[in-house]
Design a protein around this motif. Structure first.
Motif, PDB file in Angstrom:
ATOM      1  N   ILE A   1      34.452 -10.535  28.028  1.00 17.87           N
ATOM      2  CA  ILE A   1      34.848  -9.546  27.625  1.00 17.87           C
ATOM      3  C   ILE A   1      33.514  -8.581  27.942  1.00 17.87           C
ATOM      4  O   ILE A   1      32.765  -9.248  27.808  1.00 17.87           O
ATOM      5  CB  ILE A   1      34.245  -9.249  25.469  1.00 17.87           C
TER       6      ILE A   1
ATOM      7  N   LYS B   1      36.164 -12.484  21.430  1.00 14.04           N
ATOM      8  CA  LYS B   1      35.046 -11.060  20.781  1.00 14.04           C
ATOM      9  C   LYS B   1      34.177 -11.472  18.979  1.00 14.04           C
ATOM     10  O   LYS B   1      33.052 -11.148  19.196  1.00 14.04           O
ATOM     11  CB  LYS B   1      36.345 -10.571  19.622  1.00 14.04           C
TER      12      LYS B   1
ATOM     13  N   LEU C   1      41.632  -5.471  22.348  1.00 14.89           N
ATOM     14  CA  LEU C   1      40.552  -5.116  23.984  1.00 14.89           C
ATOM     15  C   LEU C   1      41.796  -4.127  24.705  1.00 14.89           C
ATOM     16  O   LEU C   1      42.294  -3.603  24.714  1.00 14.89           O
ATOM     17  CB  LEU C   1      40.425  -6.452  24.112  1.00 14.89           C
TER      18      LEU C   1
END
Length: 354
Positions: free
Chosen positions: A9, A47, A58
């Protein structure tokens, strides 16, 4: 990948704030539902590391997956994720794992050779057009990949023992490695691993043992197997030669006077044995008269970062990046002299330009 997967991420500054590891996400191996379930599990883990709520979507996810070559099944996966795992992301872009590797080093395109459990070569031109060679799986191809090298080792032993095709090199050490890896005593014992309990990744695991014997013991048969793998990987580059856009090529090296240079991203565990692949790889390029200088690049970051770049570019999201920090140059092939060097360092200006 066909063996393991990585999810990252990125925040709006382009920094990785969360990551997760997982098993294979190849739908041919585990099915669309299995892939979706594993993506959801990795997304939740990433996450958590990024201190994001598990149900926060996302903004966009790039899924560069092994086996994701067909638009129809890619859309099927995207729909399945939206339906069954709606909290993962707002939107997706699904494509082959080869694309993620290219995106990690350039927004213009390039060439990638994946040689891990299997093999696949992809060319992506600046206009977005793509052309591939391989990627058909072990029943049809996977030349130069770990499974293919292991399978050739086993086939060589069987053929030699059957007196069907006598090996030019002693088979005893390779047979010993096969016995140790699979825990077998006879050729017949190996049939269960080849059919009834066949596992592609378990087969491919033999490759690392063969590489060790080739390097540490200089076993001639092991070295021949990797030489042939190098030839096969170079052959896939030559197969795409006519599809390379002139806009993708950069000025060649000063020392040779070559007019063009192509960067190739090399991904997968087989490339760790470059010293064993090199001679066959270079010999095949020379034999086929490949016309461009080459730089072979090794990613210094996860190809999942390239998938994030792809998602951002697809949906026109701002995501800062510095490509030069994502790779090292580990080999340079020069056409004019047929010579090469392996003294590359990080960044696009490693060897200088004219």
């Amino acid at each position: 990948g066909a063996t393991h997967s990585t999810l990252v991420i990125c925040d709006e500054a382009g920094q990785i704030v969360g990551r997760a590891k997982g098993p294979s996400t190849n739908h041919w191996a585990v099915g669309i539902p299995g892939v979706a379930e594993r993506i959801d599990a990795m997304a939740r883990a990433a996450k958590a590391e990024a201190n994001l709520p598990a149900d926060q979507q996302l903004t966009a996810v790039g899924l560069c997956l092994s086996g994701a070559e067909a638009e129809e099944t890619n859309r099927e996966l995207e729909t399945y994720l939206h339906t069954h795992y709606p909290t993962v992301a707002e939107r997706y872009v699904v494509c082959s794992d080869t694309v993620g590797s290219i995106q990690a080093v350039s927004s213009l395109g390039g060439m990638v050779i994946i040689a891990g459990t299997g093999s696949n070569t992809l060319l992506r031109n600046p206009d977005g057009s793509t052309h591939g060679c391989g990627g058909w799986g072990h029943m049809i191809g996977d030349e130069g990949g770990a499974w293919w090298i292991a399978r050739n080792a086993i086939k060589t032993v069987f053929d030699h023992r059957d007196n069907l095709k006598r090996s030019k090199y002693p088979i005893e050490r390779v047979w010993q490695l096969i016995q140790e890896h699979f825990g077998v005593r006879t050729l017949h014992d190996l049939l269960d691993h080849s059919y009834g309990r066949f596992c592609k990744t378990a087969y491919a695991g033999l490759c690392a043992k063969l590489a060790s014997a080739a390097l540490d013991e200089r076993d001639p048969l092991c070295r021949k197997l990797f030489d042939e793998a190098g030839q096969s990987l170079a052959r896939s580059v030559c197969a795409l030669q006519d599809k390379i856009s002139p806009d993708l090529l950069r000025p060649g090296t000063c020392t040779t006077g070559s007019s063009s240079l192509l960067d190739i991203v090399c991904v997968g565990s087989v490339w760790l044995s470059w010293d064993l692949l090199r001679e066959g790889f270079v010999a095949e390029l020379r034999q086929q008269g490949f016309p461009h200088d080459l730089r072979l690049l090794r990613l210094t970051t996860t190809m999942a970062l390239g998938a994030a770049y792809l998602a951002a570019d697809t949906y026109k999201l701002s995501l800062p990046r510095d490509y030069t920090g994502n790779y090292d140059v580990f080999y340079t092939y020069r056409v004019a002299s047929g010579n090469a060097n392996g003294n590359g360092t990080a960044g696009h200006d490693t060897n200088g330009r004219c």
